[in-house]
Design a protein around this motif. Structure first.
Motif, PDB file in Angstrom:
ATOM      1  N   ILE A 144       5.368   3.995   4.443  1.00  0.00           N
ATOM      2  CA  ILE A 144       5.154   5.262   5.131  1.00  0.00           C
ATOM      3  C   ILE A 144       6.446   6.068   5.048  1.00  0.00           C
ATOM      4  O   ILE A 144       7.482   5.566   4.619  1.00  0.00           O
ATOM      5  CB  ILE A 144       4.704   5.073   6.593  1.00  0.00           C
ATOM      6  N   TYR A 145       6.387   7.322   5.467  1.00  0.00           N
ATOM      7  CA  TYR A 145       7.503   8.253   5.280  1.00  0.00           C
ATOM      8  C   TYR A 145       7.857   8.847   6.634  1.00  0.00           C
ATOM      9  O   TYR A 145       6.961   9.252   7.394  1.00  0.00           O
ATOM     10  CB  TYR A 145       7.072   9.357   4.313  1.00  0.00           C
ATOM     11  N   SER A 146       9.139   8.925   6.946  1.00  0.00           N
ATOM     12  CA  SER A 146       9.518   9.417   8.270  1.00  0.00           C
ATOM     13  C   SER A 146      10.693  10.379   8.194  1.00  0.00           C
ATOM     14  O   SER A 146      11.448  10.392   7.226  1.00  0.00           O
ATOM     15  CB  SER A 146       9.891   8.246   9.179  1.00  0.00           C
ATOM     16  N   ARG A 147      10.829  11.161   9.260  1.00  0.00           N
ATOM     17  CA  ARG A 147      11.978  12.041   9.448  1.00  0.00           C
ATOM     18  C   ARG A 147      12.167  12.285  10.946  1.00  0.00           C
ATOM     19  O   ARG A 147      11.284  12.021  11.752  1.00  0.00           O
ATOM     20  CB  ARG A 147      11.770  13.392   8.745  1.00  0.00           C
ATOM     21  N   ILE A 191       0.862  -1.177   0.000  1.00  0.00           N
ATOM     22  CA  ILE A 191       0.000   0.000   0.000  1.00  0.00           C
ATOM     23  C   ILE A 191       0.896   1.224   0.000  1.00  0.00           C
ATOM     24  O   ILE A 191       1.782   1.354   0.850  1.00  0.00           O
ATOM     25  CB  ILE A 191      -0.928   0.029   1.221  1.00  0.00           C
ATOM     26  N   ASP A 192       0.690   2.113  -0.945  1.00  0.00           N
ATOM     27  CA  ASP A 192       1.499   3.330  -1.030  1.00  0.00           C
ATOM     28  C   ASP A 192       0.931   4.353  -0.054  1.00  0.00           C
ATOM     29  O   ASP A 192       0.231   5.293  -0.434  1.00  0.00           O
ATOM     30  CB  ASP A 192       1.507   3.864  -2.460  1.00  0.00           C
ATOM     31  N   GLY A 193       1.257   4.167   1.217  1.00  0.00           N
ATOM     32  CA  GLY A 193       0.676   5.003   2.265  1.00  0.00           C
ATOM     33  C   GLY A 193       1.248   6.394   2.351  1.00  0.00           C
ATOM     34  O   GLY A 193       0.757   7.213   3.140  1.00  0.00           O
ATOM     35  N   SER A 194       2.261   6.694   1.548  1.00  0.00           N
ATOM     36  CA  SER A 194       2.828   8.041   1.535  1.00  0.00           C
ATOM     37  C   SER A 194       2.815   8.661   0.143  1.00  0.00           C
ATOM     38  O   SER A 194       3.415   9.717  -0.068  1.00  0.00           O
ATOM     39  CB  SER A 194       4.263   8.016   2.069  1.00  0.00           C
ATOM     40  N   SER A 195       2.147   8.001  -0.804  1.00  0.00           N
ATOM     41  CA  SER A 195       2.136   8.485  -2.198  1.00  0.00           C
ATOM     42  C   SER A 195       3.557   8.728  -2.692  1.00  0.00           C
ATOM     43  O   SER A 195       3.866   9.738  -3.312  1.00  0.00           O
ATOM     44  CB  SER A 195       1.309   9.774  -2.321  1.00  0.00           C
ATOM     45  N   GLY A 196       4.439   7.751  -2.415  1.00  0.00           N
ATOM     46  CA  GLY A 196       5.857   7.942  -2.697  1.00  0.00           C
ATOM     47  C   GLY A 196       6.407   8.950  -1.715  1.00  0.00           C
ATOM     48  O   GLY A 196       6.396   8.739  -0.505  1.00  0.00           O
ATOM     49  N   ALA A 197       6.872  10.069  -2.215  1.00  0.00           N
ATOM     50  CA  ALA A 197       7.271  11.195  -1.367  1.00  0.00           C
ATOM     51  C   ALA A 197       6.189  12.268  -1.447  1.00  0.00           C
ATOM     52  O   ALA A 197       6.451  13.418  -1.787  1.00  0.00           O
ATOM     53  CB  ALA A 197       8.619  11.744  -1.807  1.00  0.00           C
ATOM     54  N   MET A 198       4.929  11.855  -1.136  1.00  0.00           N
ATOM     55  CA  MET A 198       3.770  12.745  -1.213  1.00  0.00           C
ATOM     56  C   MET A 198       3.590  13.294  -2.633  1.00  0.00           C
ATOM     57  O   MET A 198       3.381  14.478  -2.845  1.00  0.00           O
ATOM     58  CB  MET A 198       3.870  13.881  -0.187  1.00  0.00           C
ATOM     59  N   VAL A 199       3.686  12.377  -3.604  1.00  0.00           N
ATOM     60  CA  VAL A 199       3.664  12.741  -5.018  1.00  0.00           C
ATOM     61  C   VAL A 199       2.428  12.195  -5.732  1.00  0.00           C
ATOM     62  O   VAL A 199       1.720  12.933  -6.432  1.00  0.00           O
ATOM     63  CB  VAL A 199       4.935  12.216  -5.728  1.00  0.00           C
ATOM     64  N   LEU A 246       4.816  10.254   8.380  1.00  0.00           N
ATOM     65  CA  LEU A 246       3.792  10.830   7.517  1.00  0.00           C
ATOM     66  C   LEU A 246       2.957   9.735   6.872  1.00  0.00           C
ATOM     67  O   LEU A 246       3.504   8.778   6.307  1.00  0.00           O
ATOM     68  CB  LEU A 246       4.431  11.680   6.427  1.00  0.00           C
ATOM     69  N   LEU A 247       1.650   9.882   6.957  1.00  0.00           N
ATOM     70  CA  LEU A 247       0.704   9.061   6.204  1.00  0.00           C
ATOM     71  C   LEU A 247      -0.015   9.998   5.248  1.00  0.00           C
ATOM     72  O   LEU A 247      -0.731  10.908   5.665  1.00  0.00           O
ATOM     73  CB  LEU A 247      -0.300   8.378   7.137  1.00  0.00           C
ATOM     74  N   ALA A 248       0.212   9.784   3.970  1.00  0.00           N
ATOM     75  CA  ALA A 248      -0.329  10.664   2.938  1.00  0.00           C
ATOM     76  C   ALA A 248      -0.664   9.830   1.709  1.00  0.00           C
ATOM     77  O   ALA A 248       0.003   9.922   0.678  1.00  0.00           O
ATOM     78  CB  ALA A 248       0.675  11.756   2.606  1.00  0.00           C
ATOM     79  N   PRO A 249      -1.691   8.994   1.804  1.00  0.00           N
ATOM     80  CA  PRO A 249      -2.013   8.108   0.684  1.00  0.00           C
ATOM     81  C   PRO A 249      -2.601   8.875  -0.491  1.00  0.00           C
ATOM     82  O   PRO A 249      -2.983  10.049  -0.358  1.00  0.00           O
ATOM     83  CB  PRO A 249      -3.049   7.159   1.292  1.00  0.00           C
ATOM     84  N   PRO A 250      -2.681   8.250  -1.669  1.00  0.00           N
ATOM     85  CA  PRO A 250      -3.305   8.910  -2.815  1.00  0.00           C
ATOM     86  C   PRO A 250      -4.729   9.379  -2.502  1.00  0.00           C
ATOM     87  O   PRO A 250      -5.434   8.777  -1.685  1.00  0.00           O
ATOM     88  CB  PRO A 250      -3.302   7.808  -3.887  1.00  0.00           C
ATOM     89  N   GLY A 269      -6.362  17.292   5.756  1.00  0.00           N
ATOM     90  CA  GLY A 269      -6.709  16.464   4.614  1.00  0.00           C
ATOM     91  C   GLY A 269      -5.947  15.159   4.663  1.00  0.00           C
ATOM     92  O   GLY A 269      -5.858  14.503   5.711  1.00  0.00           O
ATOM     93  N   LEU A 270      -5.374  14.771   3.541  1.00  0.00           N
ATOM     94  CA  LEU A 270      -4.592  13.538   3.465  1.00  0.00           C
ATOM     95  C   LEU A 270      -3.096  13.801   3.559  1.00  0.00           C
ATOM     96  O   LEU A 270      -2.284  13.120   2.947  1.00  0.00           O
ATOM     97  CB  LEU A 270      -4.944  12.765   2.190  1.00  0.00           C
ATOM     98  N   LEU A 271      -2.741  14.801   4.349  1.00  0.00           N
ATOM     99  CA  LEU A 271      -1.363  15.017   4.770  1.00  0.00           C
ATOM    100  C   LEU A 271      -1.377  14.944   6.292  1.00  0.00           C
ATOM    101  O   LEU A 271      -1.680  15.931   6.977  1.00  0.00           O
ATOM    102  CB  LEU A 271      -0.836  16.369   4.289  1.00  0.00           C
ATOM    103  N   THR A 272      -1.104  13.760   6.832  1.00  0.00           N
ATOM    104  CA  THR A 272      -1.216  13.530   8.268  1.00  0.00           C
ATOM    105  C   THR A 272       0.076  12.929   8.810  1.00  0.00           C
ATOM    106  O   THR A 272       0.887  12.386   8.058  1.00  0.00           O
ATOM    107  CB  THR A 272      -2.382  12.570   8.592  1.00  0.00           C
ATOM    108  N   ALA A 273       0.236  13.035  10.119  1.00  0.00           N
ATOM    109  CA  ALA A 273       1.434  12.493  10.744  1.00  0.00           C
ATOM    110  C   ALA A 273       1.155  12.167  12.208  1.00  0.00           C
ATOM    111  O   ALA A 273       0.236  12.710  12.821  1.00  0.00           O
ATOM    112  CB  ALA A 273       2.590  13.480  10.648  1.00  0.00           C
ATOM    113  N   PHE A 274       1.974  11.276  12.742  1.00  0.00           N
ATOM    114  CA  PHE A 274       1.985  11.021  14.186  1.00  0.00           C
ATOM    115  C   PHE A 274       3.421  11.036  14.661  1.00  0.00           C
ATOM    116  O   PHE A 274       4.342  10.714  13.899  1.00  0.00           O
ATOM    117  CB  PHE A 274       1.280   9.711  14.539  1.00  0.00           C
ATOM    118  N   GLU A 275       3.621  11.432  15.915  1.00  0.00           N
ATOM    119  CA  GLU A 275       4.960  11.601  16.460  1.00  0.00           C
ATOM    120  C   GLU A 275       5.140  10.746  17.703  1.00  0.00           C
ATOM    121  O   GLU A 275       4.260  10.684  18.567  1.00  0.00           O
ATOM    122  CB  GLU A 275       5.205  13.078  16.802  1.00  0.00           C
ATOM    123  N   PHE A 276       6.285  10.107  17.805  1.00  0.00           N
ATOM    124  CA  PHE A 276       6.636   9.299  18.969  1.00  0.00           C
ATOM    125  C   PHE A 276       7.243  10.179  20.069  1.00  0.00           C
ATOM    126  O   PHE A 276       8.001  11.116  19.780  1.00  0.00           O
ATOM    127  CB  PHE A 276       7.667   8.236  18.599  1.00  0.00           C
TER     128      PHE A 276
END
Length: 450
Positions: free
Chosen positions: A397-400, A36-44, A412-416, A359-366
């Protein structure tokens, strides 16, 4: 052959499997494993993979002409995409300049701002203020405005060093202020910085309306946005919105600026603008800025592939698909579903300290402690490990690092924008399995765990 030596210069020594194909929100490797492309690549990949309408438009243009240099020919795809873009952006943003990516878009915005200042006989204006943390690109001009230590520290001696102010990370504040007052507090930091630097030297303020990779979908209090606009107007400072990640519908509006009724002076677009079908980006500005620059001899800037007819054909088809399928509205609706699911995780996983986004640009932090928002020990490498655990289970998913690139972990969770509620639930099932595995490895507490 998948076992042949690679001559590519990869970013790491851990290259991924070979990609075979994409379908909707899913990607498949050559072994047949589905992700599942849960980050739309790099939000693309805003409209998903292998959209037949976009592929048909590209093919039709390929049959006619694949390249026409912008100084030699106008092309219908570039003219039509520019008109479509203007129609979808706030009033007053009516001039478009095409590029091939986000870093190019930011560089172009900076150069337009500077050339406009010169037409106004304001040559002393050269400083661009940005925020820390932030991310604006990897070319030198964009990197000089990026607040992410691991990416820029090696190159600091090669850059001028632009001023910055703190990003409005109010979720970390432990004061008695309301969210409205906090938003104004962070906005006033811009005014203070302009005065400190000298208003006559400040050209522009560059900001992500919703944070990207460096701050993990950070949304400021509503009061922040209008006050920033007022401060820029007070001092004649241009307001540039970096909407490379937020633009093209991701936040539930075509531009995130629309959530607050803000019209920036210049907008940078890319990523979802071409949605992964072709390298494409743009800056959008008003005639107020552009016409003086053109009258002074033209925009002293450009790229070989700017306005490429193939890329613009793809971009036009992407925007048409967004409109016809109601994908921007779906981003708003499914964004609420996704945020509710992510907030629900906090009851089970005490180490999730914050959930945020638009919207569909979401994130959670540890975090180690929700009361203090102390991050997890950097030695856990949580931002990398959870990504691996999810990837093994078929979720991308995408992280930093959250705190300037040296500490903290956000994902980051940002699916299509085509995602359905059932697919969000499928995504969350895999994410929970990855979170359980991470907790088991690290000994972190999970509510209800046996």
């Amino acid at each position: 052959m998948t076992d042949a030596p690679s001559y590519l210069f990869y970013q790491s020594r851990n290259p991924r499997p070979f990609l075979d194909r994409g379908e909707g929100i899913y990607l498949f490797d050559e072994a047949g494993k589905r992700y599942i492309d849960g980050s739309s690549g790099a939000m693309v990949s805003n409209i998903g993979h292998s959209n037949p309408r976009v592929l048909a438009k590209i093919k039709a243009q390929m049959d006619k002409a694949t390249f026409g240099y912008r100084l030699h020919f106008r092309t219908h795809p570039s003219e039509d995409l520019a008109a479509k873009t203007v129609a979808m952006t706030p009033e007053g943003l009516d001039r478009v300049f095409f590029v091939s990516g986000g870093s190019e878009a930011v560089e172009s915005a900076l150069k337009l701002a500077r050339q406009y200042a010169l037409t106004q006989r304001q040559g002393s204006r050269s400083k661009v203020i940005s925020r820390f943390p932030s991310y604006h690109g990897c070319t030198f001009g964009a990197l000089d405005l990026t607040g992410y230590d691991p990416l820029r520290a090696p190159f600091d001696p090669m850059m001028k060093g632009m001023p910055s102010i703190p990003a409005p990370a109010t979720y970390l504040d432990r004061d008695n202020l309301s969210e409205e007052a906090r938003g104004l507090k962070y906005a006033e930091m811009l005014r203070d910085k302009i005065i400190e630097e000298g208003p006559e030297t400040v050209l522009a303020f560059l900001m992500e309306p919703v944070g990207g990779a460096s701050t993990g979908a950070l949304v400021a209090p509503d009061s922040y946005y209008g006050r920033i606009r007022e401060i820029c107007d007070e001092f004649g400072v241009l307001l540039i919105y970096d909407e490379v990640m937020t633009g093209a519908g991701r936040t539930g509006k075509f531009l995130a600026a629309e959530h607050w009724g803000i019209t920036p002076d210049i907008v940078a677009l890319s990523k979802g603008f071409g949605a992964g079908y072709a390298p494409l980006g743009a800056i959008v500005a008003g005639a107020r800025l552009v016409e003086p620059v053109l009258n002074a001899g033209g925009f002293l800037h450009g790229f070989t592939y700017a306005g490429n007819p193939l890329a613009c054909s793809a971009g036009l088809a992407v925007l048409e698909e967004m409109e016809d399928q109601g994908l921007i509205e779906n981003a708003a609706k499914m964004g609420e579903v996704l945020m509710a699911r992510l907030r629900g995780l906090m009851a089970r996983y005490p180490f999730i300290g914050d959930v945020r986004g638009k919207g569909l640009l979401t994130a959670f932090e540890f975090v180690s402690d929700r009361e203090t928002m102390e991050p997890l020990p950097p030695s856990l490498e949580a931002h990398a490990r959870l990504v691996e655990l999810a990837y093994e289970r078929g979720l991308i998913i995408y992280s930093r690092r959250t705190r300037g690139g040296t500490a903290g972990d956000h994902f980051l969770l940002a699916p299509p924008l085509i995602i359905t509620e059932a697919q969000i639930d499928e995504m969350m099932t895999i994410l929970c399995a990855a979170l359980d595995a991470f907790a088991s490895e690290t000994g972190l507490h999970v509510e209800g765990a046996r």
